[in-house]
Scaffold this active site. Sequence first.
Site, PDB file in Angstrom:
ATOM      1  N   HIS A  99      -2.664  -2.580  -5.888  1.00  0.00           N
ATOM      2  CA  HIS A  99      -2.846  -2.314  -4.504  1.00  0.00           C
ATOM      3  C   HIS A  99      -4.430  -2.318  -4.503  1.00  0.00           C
ATOM      4  O   HIS A  99      -5.140  -1.528  -4.657  1.00  0.00           O
ATOM      5  CB  HIS A  99      -2.489  -1.164  -3.996  1.00  0.00           C
ATOM      6  CG  HIS A  99      -2.821  -0.415  -2.858  1.00  0.00           C
ATOM      7  ND1 HIS A  99      -3.285   0.709  -2.663  1.00  0.00           N
ATOM      8  CD2 HIS A  99      -3.165  -1.098  -1.684  1.00  0.00           C
ATOM      9  CE1 HIS A  99      -3.398   1.099  -1.330  1.00  0.00           C
ATOM     10  NE2 HIS A  99      -3.511  -0.234  -0.592  1.00  0.00           N
ATOM     11  N   ASN A 149      -3.600   6.294  -0.533  1.00  0.00           N
ATOM     12  CA  ASN A 149      -3.169   6.429   0.466  1.00  0.00           C
ATOM     13  C   ASN A 149      -2.762   7.920   0.997  1.00  0.00           C
ATOM     14  O   ASN A 149      -2.972   8.520   2.053  1.00  0.00           O
ATOM     15  CB  ASN A 149      -2.051   5.288   1.044  1.00  0.00           C
ATOM     16  CG  ASN A 149      -2.695   4.051   1.478  1.00  0.00           C
ATOM     17  OD1 ASN A 149      -3.752   4.227   2.205  1.00  0.00           O
ATOM     18  ND2 ASN A 149      -2.077   3.028   1.283  1.00  0.00           N
ATOM     19  N   GLU A 156      -5.383   0.096  -7.326  1.00  0.00           N
ATOM     20  CA  GLU A 156      -4.257   0.837  -8.185  1.00  0.00           C
ATOM     21  C   GLU A 156      -3.337   0.051  -8.873  1.00  0.00           C
ATOM     22  O   GLU A 156      -2.712  -0.822  -8.185  1.00  0.00           O
ATOM     23  CB  GLU A 156      -3.773   1.658  -6.917  1.00  0.00           C
ATOM     24  CG  GLU A 156      -4.387   2.791  -6.330  1.00  0.00           C
ATOM     25  CD  GLU A 156      -3.907   3.639  -5.247  1.00  0.00           C
ATOM     26  OE1 GLU A 156      -3.549   4.854  -5.469  1.00  0.00           O
ATOM     27  OE2 GLU A 156      -3.133   3.020  -4.293  1.00  0.00           O
ATOM     28  N   SER A 211       0.729  -1.082  -0.010  1.00  0.00           N
ATOM     29  CA  SER A 211      -0.065  -0.181  -0.179  1.00  0.00           C
ATOM     30  C   SER A 211       0.926   1.251   0.079  1.00  0.00           C
ATOM     31  O   SER A 211       0.243   2.335  -0.310  1.00  0.00           O
ATOM     32  CB  SER A 211      -1.104   0.217   1.153  1.00  0.00           C
ATOM     33  OG  SER A 211      -0.444  -0.035   2.419  1.00  0.00           O
TER      34      SER A 211
END
Length: 289
Positions: free
Chosen positions: A145, A195, A157, A122
């Site tokens: 991800h 994130n 992602e 991540s």
Amino acid sequence: MSGVAGMKVGVVGAGLMGAEIALVFALAGADVLLNDRDPAALDGAIARLAALTERGVARGFYTAAQRGEALARLRPAPDLASFADRDLVTEAVFESLEVKSAVLSSLDGICRGDCVIASNTSTLPISTLAAALAPRRRAQLIGTHYFSPVSRMQLVEVIPAFDTEPAIVEDVTATLRAIGKSPIRVNDVAGFAVNRLLHAMLIEAVKLVEEGVASPGDLDTACRLGLGHPIGPFALMDTVTSGLCLQVQQILHDNYGERFRPPALLKQRVAAGYGGGRTAPGWLERAEA
């Protein structure tokens, strides 16, 4: 590789993320092996997936027959050597450069030369992880991800490393669409895109509590009713654990500086055992066990 039925898939790491990554591929028709170095974790993951898919049938996500077929296609694999015939392997182990690098290095020595290796990191740059592979293999490493819970969240992602072949990016993207996901391409930077957005909000949410502006419960209500979020920041931290959030923020802080410095209250709560998850008290309520 984009046709999923009959594809041979491997997943390393039988935690919440890895187990559900394995499940979505099995539901789409792939032959899936799930590995974990801890036999108890592997057994627990298979049991969780059986219960999860039973609820999925009750909610009409798929039929009982589809559930049975998927679980039959998903097998525990205590030994990584069984991944030698896989077409696609995803590592979903602990968010540590050392741990992930060790797994990738092992896969490099086991997997077929044309096997695509994906990382579910991540935060860690994919090109950094690529250093664990032999140069000939780096063209086939890619970041994928997923978001928790993987069985329900559509976003993935897709992050190419410096050496990832464009054809691998296209093929993996098509494969993700075939299992019902909505992939977006993101450049290879620490934390990627989502994130960085998320943890900027989580950090500010904790600071609001530190400053006595509002309670965690009221801030969750504000985000749900005022911003349209399906879950508030503190409920989210309790679900994914504050410990993981702290770990991600420390990586972001190392890469981007002060704007991602973890709040003191978050660090204090994690150190005191108030991390949330299935067994620890969190921001909103105490755990039962």
